[in-house]
Write an enzyme that holds these catalytic residues in place. Sequence first.
Site, PDB file in Angstrom:
ATOM      1  N   ASP A  33     -20.600  -6.032  31.870  1.00  0.00           N
ATOM      2  CA  ASP A  33     -20.171  -4.758  32.443  1.00  0.00           C
ATOM      3  C   ASP A  33     -18.801  -4.372  31.868  1.00  0.00           C
ATOM      4  O   ASP A  33     -17.763  -4.520  32.518  1.00  0.00           O
ATOM      5  CB  ASP A  33     -20.115  -4.883  33.969  1.00  0.00           C
ATOM      6  CG  ASP A  33     -19.911  -3.547  34.663  1.00  0.00           C
ATOM      7  OD1 ASP A  33     -19.989  -2.503  33.986  1.00  0.00           O
ATOM      8  OD2 ASP A  33     -19.668  -3.562  35.894  1.00  0.00           O
TER       9      ASP A  33
ATOM     10  N   SER B 264     -13.620   0.228  40.475  1.00  0.00           N
ATOM     11  CA  SER B 264     -14.428  -0.242  39.348  1.00  0.00           C
ATOM     12  C   SER B 264     -13.787   0.106  38.013  1.00  0.00           C
ATOM     13  O   SER B 264     -13.268   1.219  37.824  1.00  0.00           O
ATOM     14  CB  SER B 264     -15.820   0.382  39.398  1.00  0.00           C
ATOM     15  OG  SER B 264     -16.564  -0.122  40.473  1.00  0.00           O
ATOM     16  N   GLY B 265     -13.843  -0.825  37.079  1.00  0.00           N
ATOM     17  CA  GLY B 265     -13.291  -0.601  35.756  1.00  0.00           C
ATOM     18  C   GLY B 265     -11.819  -0.925  35.632  1.00  0.00           C
ATOM     19  O   GLY B 265     -11.286  -1.011  34.528  1.00  0.00           O
TER      20      GLY B 265
END
Length: 281
Positions: A111, A208-209
């Site tokens: 991811d 996220s990220g």
Amino acid sequence: TTLILFLILLIFVSVCGTAPLNGRIVGGEDAPPGYWPWQVSVQIFGEHFCGGSLINKEWVMSAAHCFSGPSGWTVSLGLQSLQGENPNKVSRNVVKIILHPNYDSVTNNNDIALLRLSSPVRFTDYIRPVCLAASGSVFNNGTDNWVTGWGAVKEGVALPFPQTLQEVEVPVVGNRQCNCLNGVGTVTDNMICAGVLAGGKDSCQGDSGGPMVSKQGCVWVQSGIVSFGSGCARPNLAGVYSRVSRYQSWIKSHIRSNRPGFVQFISSGLDSDSNYTCPGL
């Protein structure tokens, strides 16, 4: 020529991971301006969507699962608040998104994504790249980390996002224990876990990220990218992050000039996770 290239690399590594001004996430607190100068807000049509980290003058690293939507992505750097005055703010359009070719949207394996900016940014005290964990880096169970972002401060309450950048301190949870807690088979070697098993501190939706970083000497090294978890800040669970050190070769294959600074992170002592056994198995 070799000496010149070496000196250029040395200069860049001396810049990455430095936060001159650094002397909510669930359970976190407001981050002072400039404490995390690599933190970026990845936005879609002007609205915060995911986090990311600046890794050189024109590339940002984030999570692949953030980018299944349309075009129109921008990145804001030097940002303290999502609204109001941000005197150090710089924005760029995203002109290229590279997802890892083996990203699996079901398992969240690999991811990771790279975002190319429309033009290079100038480094300031508020905008600087983070160093990346090099291949073979070791993050033992209990290694201290900081996670930052504008994500939800409570599970199930995604909006509104906190206006001020949040920071939270969480220790590494070894992969063997994390697999046991989150469900055997859910955590691969391409992942790293962190969390407070008593609950109350964690990343959440909207983070996220974003980066998880550890300090080695006077340099901050990104160990993980916020990826997924079972809820937010639940007891006896750990957040799961993409393990940055697994992607050095892939990152270098796409960024061939002005490459990010990679730093070997090595935890001291033995890793208690190596002896962990999952109850009931």
